[in-house]
Design an enzyme around this catalytic site. Structure first.
Site, short mmCIF file in Angstrom:
data_model
loop_
_atom_site.label_atom_id
_atom_site.label_comp_id
_atom_site.label_asym_id
_atom_site.label_seq_id
_atom_site.Cartn_x
_atom_site.Cartn_y
_atom_site.Cartn_z
N PHE A 128 1.88 -10.28 11.12
CA PHE A 128 2.03 -11.54 11.84
C PHE A 128 3.45 -11.55 12.41
O PHE A 128 4.41 -11.29 11.68
CB PHE A 128 1.82 -12.71 10.87
CG PHE A 128 1.68 -14.04 11.53
CD1 PHE A 128 0.43 -14.52 11.91
CD2 PHE A 128 2.79 -14.82 11.78
CE1 PHE A 128 0.31 -15.75 12.52
CE2 PHE A 128 2.67 -16.06 12.40
CZ PHE A 128 1.42 -16.53 12.77
N ASP A 200 2.61 -11.27 1.75
CA ASP A 200 2.32 -12.53 2.43
C ASP A 200 0.86 -12.88 2.17
O ASP A 200 -0.04 -12.10 2.50
CB ASP A 200 2.59 -12.35 3.93
CG ASP A 200 2.40 -13.63 4.71
OD1 ASP A 200 1.46 -14.38 4.40
OD2 ASP A 200 3.19 -13.88 5.64
N TYR A 225 -1.32 -24.62 4.84
CA TYR A 225 -2.14 -25.41 5.78
C TYR A 225 -3.39 -24.68 6.23
O TYR A 225 -4.18 -25.22 6.97
CB TYR A 225 -1.30 -25.85 6.99
CG TYR A 225 -0.45 -24.77 7.62
CD1 TYR A 225 -1.01 -23.80 8.43
CD2 TYR A 225 0.92 -24.71 7.39
CE1 TYR A 225 -0.24 -22.80 8.99
CE2 TYR A 225 1.71 -23.71 7.94
CZ TYR A 225 1.11 -22.76 8.75
OH TYR A 225 1.88 -21.77 9.31
N LYS A 226 -3.58 -23.44 5.81
CA LYS A 226 -4.79 -22.70 6.20
C LYS A 226 -5.89 -22.97 5.16
O LYS A 226 -6.36 -24.08 5.04
CB LYS A 226 -4.45 -21.22 6.37
CG LYS A 226 -3.53 -21.01 7.58
CD LYS A 226 -2.99 -19.60 7.71
CE LYS A 226 -2.05 -19.54 8.92
NZ LYS A 226 -1.09 -18.43 8.83
N ARG A 375 -11.39 -15.34 17.02
CA ARG A 375 -11.43 -15.39 15.55
C ARG A 375 -12.33 -16.52 15.07
O ARG A 375 -12.23 -17.65 15.54
CB ARG A 375 -10.02 -15.64 14.98
CG ARG A 375 -9.04 -14.53 15.17
CD ARG A 375 -7.84 -14.71 14.24
NE ARG A 375 -7.32 -16.07 14.28
CZ ARG A 375 -6.32 -16.48 13.52
NH1 ARG A 375 -5.76 -15.66 12.64
NH2 ARG A 375 -5.86 -17.71 13.61
C1 LIG Z 1 0.27 -18.55 9.38
C2 LIG Z 1 1.16 -17.43 9.04
C3 LIG Z 1 2.55 -17.60 9.00
C4 LIG Z 1 3.15 -18.92 9.39
O1 LIG Z 1 4.50 -19.04 9.20
P1 LIG Z 1 5.20 -20.47 9.27
O2 LIG Z 1 6.61 -20.20 9.09
O3 LIG Z 1 4.59 -21.31 8.17
O4 LIG Z 1 4.89 -21.08 10.60
C5 LIG Z 1 3.34 -16.52 8.61
N1 LIG Z 1 2.79 -15.33 8.27
C6 LIG Z 1 1.45 -15.15 8.32
C7 LIG Z 1 0.87 -13.82 7.93
C8 LIG Z 1 0.60 -16.18 8.72
O5 LIG Z 1 -0.71 -15.98 8.78
#
Ligand SMILES: *Cc1c(COP(=O)(O)O)cnc(C)c1O
Length: 416
Positions: A128, A200, A225-226, A375
């Site tokens: 990500f 992560d 939040y997911k 997705r």
């Molecule tokens: C959603 C997500 C994030 C989000 O990071 P924020 O700092 O909370 O916006 C980071 N890494 C991954 C792999 C994600 O899926």
């Protein structure tokens, strides 16, 4: 038109679903099929009262006293302990705070601080993006440190891990494809080379079993939040294995991470355990919303959720497989359900974005990721098999009618 599996079959699967009851704990509007719980989970019904009480009682009447009397100040720890039960961590190993991005920054620094002679961060080029951006941020403050990426500097992450590696940053589940990584095996290898691992959990927590003790990683981060349904902008979390407590430092040395925040000392003394990863005051309302999201997991096991998530996504794959070739739909996710989490990503050469928009107008909400990935998340807490069947027939109809070629579906919004 009908699909090669009947809707009655889906209804029968719903009748046999042992966790069908959980759907009722969420607010889901009639006519909405929500396949984007992997980006933002829906609202638990209990959140409305919880926020109301926090506002009217704890804030309006309790005022500053609520930091103590309503437990506001310690929510970073109490919610962290609650999450620990879900993620196979011990009490005191997780704090809920800040954003995933910030927690990546802190934990990468923490790992580097424990191994001053190792200068390398190893990560996945497919990571990500924010994870890589934050690693770059770390490097900007530590000019002696560099980044090696799987997919850029070497084919396999295993080949990049060596005596110079301080920390390997992994995604438990790939955000685009849903593919599950063998974190345990990579961690074993990394440890054998004297390197640490940070994982992560953004796309695994709450949807596939996560056992941090068994994975044996050194640090972990994730958002809430997911699949954890904490609400828009809800706080993230950071995990530090107990064996490292008291042994690392991190540069965002704010007062909440201090050993005694209310002594108001003039210089920083790092707090104990995972609390050393805290920085400043958190968003109390968002913490309360997260509390409602986490409570939903009290009477359901992640293995039950995982089984249902697999079955839902497998059902979608078999339905879409019936017409994919005809309309140029490809499978970006592996078809083998055991290789991925509850997510299926499809491709279409030119129409990926517009197809998703046409589906959204029909109430089927998924999302789009560059360059051509559609997705669809199959969150097992609230989706029914009939939702999957309905989503598949909408997809079929959007493709067959070429509805997606209409101009309004091709206007790109800020958030995709
Ligand atoms: C959603 C997500 C994030 C989000 O990071 P924020 O700092 O909370 O916006 C980071 N890494 C991954 C792999 C994600 O899926």
């Amino acid at each position: 038109m009908s699909l090669h599996i009947s809707r009655e079959h889906a209804e029968m699967l719903d009748k046999k679903d042992p966790i069908a009851r959980k759907r009722d704990e969420f607010f889901i509007e009639e006519g909405t099929i929500y396949l984007d719980g992997n980006s933002l989970g829906p609202a638990p019904k209990s959140v409305f009262d919880s926020i109301d009480v926090t506002m009217r009682e704890e804030w309006a009447k309790g005022l500053i006293r609520s930091h103590n009397t309503a437990g506001w100040f310690m929510l970073t720890d109490t919610l962290g302990d609650k999450l620990a039960n879900l993620l196979g961590a011990g009490q005191g190993e997780i704090v809920v705070c800040d954003t995933t991005s910030l927690n990546i920054y802190k934990t990468l620094h923490a790992a580097l601080s424990m191994q001053p002679n190792r200068k390398r961060i190893v990560a996945e080029a497919t990571s990500f993006p924010t994870n890589l951006y934050m690693a770059e941020g770390v490097v900007s403050t530590r000019k002696d440190v560099s980044i090696a990426l799987e997919g850029r500097d070497g084919d396999a992450i295993e080949d990049l891990i060596n005596e110079d590696t301080a920390i390997v940053m992994l995604n438990h589940v790939d955000y685009r494809s849903g593919v599950i990584r063998d974190v345990k095996a990579i961690t074993e290898l990394a440890h054998s080379m004297g390197a640490m691992v940070m994982v992560d959990l953004c796309h695994s927590a709450g949807v596939i079993p996560v056992d941090l003790r068994d994975l044996n990683v050194d640090f972990a981060v994730g958002c809430t939040y997911k699949y954890l349904n904490g609400g828009p902008g809800s706080p993230a979390y950071a995990y530090a294995a107990k064996r490292h407590h008291g042994k690392f430092t991190q540069p965002l040395s704010g007062w909440h991470g201090h050993a005694a925040p209310f002594k108001f000392e003039q210089s920083y003394r790092q707090g104990e355990g995972a609390r050393a990863l805290l920085c400043g005051t958190q968003h109390t309302l968002s913490m309360r919303a997260l509390q409602s999201g986490l409570a939903i997991f009290d009477d359901v096991s992640v293995s039950e959720l995982y089984e249902k998530g697999k079955a839902l996504s497998d059902f979608f794959v078999s339905l879409v497989d019936g017409f994919a070739d005809e309309f140029g739909i490809g499978f970006y996710s592996p078809k083998d359900v055991n290789l991925r989490n509850g997510q299926v990503s499809l491709t279409h050469e030119t129409g990926g974005y517009a197809i998703v928009q046409a589906l959204i107008e029909r109430g089927v909400i998924g999302d789009f990721r560059q360059p051509n990935v559609m997705r669809f998340g199959f969150a097992p807490l609230y989706l029914r098999y009939v939702d999957i069947w309905d989503a598949a027939i909408h997809l079929h109809d959007v493709l067959k009618s070429e509805e997606w070629t209409q101009e309004r579906f091709n206007v790109v919004a800020t958030v995709t």
